[in-house]
Design a protein around this motif. Sequence first.
Motif, short mmCIF file in Angstrom:
data_model
loop_
_atom_site.label_atom_id
_atom_site.label_comp_id
_atom_site.label_asym_id
_atom_site.label_seq_id
_atom_site.Cartn_x
_atom_site.Cartn_y
_atom_site.Cartn_z
N ARG A 1 0.85 -1.19 0.00
CA ARG A 1 0.00 0.00 0.00
C ARG A 1 0.89 1.24 0.00
O ARG A 1 2.04 1.19 0.42
CB ARG A 1 -0.95 -0.02 1.20
CG ARG A 1 -1.95 -1.18 1.11
CD ARG A 1 -2.60 -1.47 2.44
NE ARG A 1 -3.57 -0.46 2.81
CZ ARG A 1 -4.86 -0.49 2.49
NH1 ARG A 1 -5.33 -1.49 1.76
NH2 ARG A 1 -5.71 0.44 2.89
N ASP A 2 0.34 2.35 -0.47
CA ASP A 2 1.15 3.51 -0.83
C ASP A 2 1.66 4.34 0.34
O ASP A 2 2.68 5.01 0.22
CB ASP A 2 0.36 4.44 -1.75
CG ASP A 2 0.11 3.82 -3.11
OD1 ASP A 2 -0.53 2.74 -3.16
OD2 ASP A 2 0.54 4.39 -4.12
N THR A 3 0.93 4.36 1.43
CA THR A 3 1.26 5.27 2.52
C THR A 3 1.55 4.52 3.80
O THR A 3 0.77 3.67 4.23
CB THR A 3 0.10 6.27 2.75
OG1 THR A 3 -0.14 6.99 1.55
CG2 THR A 3 0.43 7.25 3.86
N ILE B 1 -2.01 2.90 4.32
CA ILE B 1 -3.20 3.41 3.64
C ILE B 1 -3.05 3.15 2.15
O ILE B 1 -1.98 3.37 1.58
CB ILE B 1 -3.39 4.91 3.91
CG1 ILE B 1 -3.51 5.17 5.41
CG2 ILE B 1 -4.63 5.44 3.18
CD1 ILE B 1 -3.54 6.64 5.78
N ALA B 2 -4.13 2.72 1.53
CA ALA B 2 -4.12 2.45 0.09
C ALA B 2 -4.16 3.75 -0.69
O ALA B 2 -4.60 4.79 -0.21
CB ALA B 2 -5.31 1.58 -0.30
N TYR C 1 4.75 -0.80 -9.47
CA TYR C 1 5.82 -1.59 -10.09
C TYR C 1 6.33 -2.66 -9.13
O TYR C 1 6.55 -3.82 -9.53
CB TYR C 1 6.96 -0.66 -10.52
CG TYR C 1 7.98 -1.34 -11.41
CD1 TYR C 1 7.74 -1.49 -12.77
CD2 TYR C 1 9.18 -1.82 -10.89
CE1 TYR C 1 8.66 -2.13 -13.60
CE2 TYR C 1 10.11 -2.44 -11.71
CZ TYR C 1 9.86 -2.59 -13.05
OH TYR C 1 10.76 -3.22 -13.87
N LEU C 2 6.51 -2.30 -7.87
CA LEU C 2 6.98 -3.29 -6.89
C LEU C 2 6.00 -4.43 -6.72
O LEU C 2 6.40 -5.56 -6.41
CB LEU C 2 7.21 -2.61 -5.53
CG LEU C 2 8.48 -1.80 -5.34
CD1 LEU C 2 8.47 -1.12 -3.98
CD2 LEU C 2 9.73 -2.67 -5.48
N ASN C 3 4.72 -4.15 -6.89
CA ASN C 3 3.68 -5.17 -6.70
C ASN C 3 3.24 -5.80 -8.02
O ASN C 3 2.26 -6.54 -8.05
CB ASN C 3 2.48 -4.56 -5.99
CG ASN C 3 2.74 -4.25 -4.53
OD1 ASN C 3 2.57 -5.09 -3.66
ND2 ASN C 3 3.18 -3.02 -4.24
N LEU D 1 5.54 7.22 -3.94
CA LEU D 1 5.00 7.43 -5.28
C LEU D 1 4.24 6.21 -5.78
O LEU D 1 4.74 5.08 -5.73
CB LEU D 1 6.13 7.76 -6.26
CG LEU D 1 6.79 9.14 -6.09
CD1 LEU D 1 7.92 9.29 -7.11
CD2 LEU D 1 5.78 10.25 -6.25
N HIS D 2 3.03 6.45 -6.28
CA HIS D 2 2.14 5.36 -6.64
C HIS D 2 2.73 4.47 -7.74
O HIS D 2 2.59 3.25 -7.71
CB HIS D 2 0.79 5.92 -7.08
CG HIS D 2 -0.23 4.88 -7.40
ND1 HIS D 2 -0.63 3.91 -6.49
CD2 HIS D 2 -0.92 4.62 -8.55
CE1 HIS D 2 -1.53 3.13 -7.06
NE2 HIS D 2 -1.72 3.53 -8.31
#
Length: 577
Positions: free
Chosen positions: A382-384, A469-470, A414-416, A408-409
């Motif tokens: 998740r991003d946050t 947080i997503a 990319y990682l996921n 950064l989204h």
Amino acid sequence: MVIFNSTNNHNFSGLTNFYTVQINSGGLNLGNNLTISHLLQLVNGKINTSANFVFLNNNSASSFLNDVTNAGYVHSWINGNFRRLITSNTSTYDFPVGSGTRSNLLQFVNNSITGTSYLTASFGPKPGTDAGLNVTESTTYYTGVNNGGVWYLIPNTAPSGGNFALQLYFNGFTGLADNKFGILRRPDASSNGADWIIPPGSSLEANNGLGRKVSDGFARRKQISSFSQLGIGMLANVPNVVACSHPQGFYGNARGTACYTFNGSSSMVSSTQLMQNAFVSNSKVFGSVANRQFFTLFRSDINSGNIFKMLPGSGNSQALMVDNVPPYDGAYFSDPSTWSLVPIQSGGSQNGKINNQLLSQLITLWFNISTSSTLGPINLSRDTLVTTAQTACGSGVPTGSAVKFGILHNVIVYLNGGNGYANTINGLFQLANDVLGGANTAISAADAQIAVATINNAFDGCRILTGTIAYSQPGLITKISAPGSASSEMPTEKLLVTAFPNPYDRQFSLSINSLISGMAVIEFFTANGTKVLELRKYVADKITNVVPYAGPHHSGTLIYKVTVGNYHASGFVIGIN
């Protein structure tokens, strides 16, 4: 009194309005509504309503009785629709609804609700899937809504005042864990996972409080003021991980000290000692040897103090240059003829400074993950990341307000995305290292640096991961920007605040854009929550208001919070010297 008393099923149809009814039979099937004006008692046997309902036309909570032999409504309940009159009081109303095989009691705990005279409750299978679910509570996100079933609680009219608590009994549900579930709501007819929300204004009890443990047998939410379809959401198992990171400004300070935990024991150590602890051999290579795009950091660079010339870095982020000079041993500090490959500044007051933010941030992250065993494995699905300071080095006790650090989204995606990298901080390090060495061009050097810098600051001074947080939408993510551009930020819909330049050396300012005019309260805090400055300045609406920072210089993370009217925004800025 009418008693349905038999081992066989009963069938009821007709317009009779009963005064008192006792159910003590094999079951009762309704051909139309069953209306009771005074008292309903359940002893044994289900009432199967089909499309009809049982209507208890008495607003006293005591108008419903459950026999002592029917504890937990295990022998008798309403399989279908149960309607009850209510009134403004502080009583608890039982709605023992369920399915054909079990009861799942709904308890309505009244807190002087007004405007609503009756409620209709039922229980059934959960419609749809969890696709699109995006709900976060107290910094922890919900992973799904339990498939055990959902409740429907429908008023005759919406309440005009008061509120209530709900207790939903999860008999037959599986997969729940203590303090990791909570009641969510969505529109009655919805089957869309994206429609689940936290009832506005409501809250859960504290951890281990009423309705937070599986042994309680029910989920509880209080201070609810509206009705709908109800489910039991399952919270992510985000442990309160204590991890330590430091910005590159810390490692560039020979007099710096930091909290260090090893084998369960915590103490304060110097920046020099912490960097020495990172080495398991005498050198560490950054970039790609295969591409001849690499920089080697030696343990001797720490012992000699050269690291304090290299860090903090500056300049743009870029992949290292290819070494085309035999023996192709890349760049390293002790050979200034290789500095152009980084580049490292040659001459002047900044002689020896790394002029490539990606390399300097990556070296910093390597120091951090090498000296904090809990940092590298942290999940980045998740991003946050939401982190909180601890009361003292090694205490593990959170203090102060939580702070959000958004990555950064596109980097998170990319990682996921099955691209050969783990979706962890260790995986982010490997990705950024490949970008530095020219082995990966899918992510820009600038974006890799921003993501790495976020991690370096998210746990500055040893902080506790309390939630994630997503991604929601552009502009709502905290991020670290490249030097000289907009800063890490957490804007609201009405207020946007950025800091520039970020990181900063001597001076920075806040750029404030508000849709309303008014007095702005501007506060600055250290990472451990200590307030260092408060300003009050009038800001005009719909223009950019620039407010210079006028407080003491602070090396490392400085958190700002801006309030204009009822709107708030916050973020952080990094001092590098």
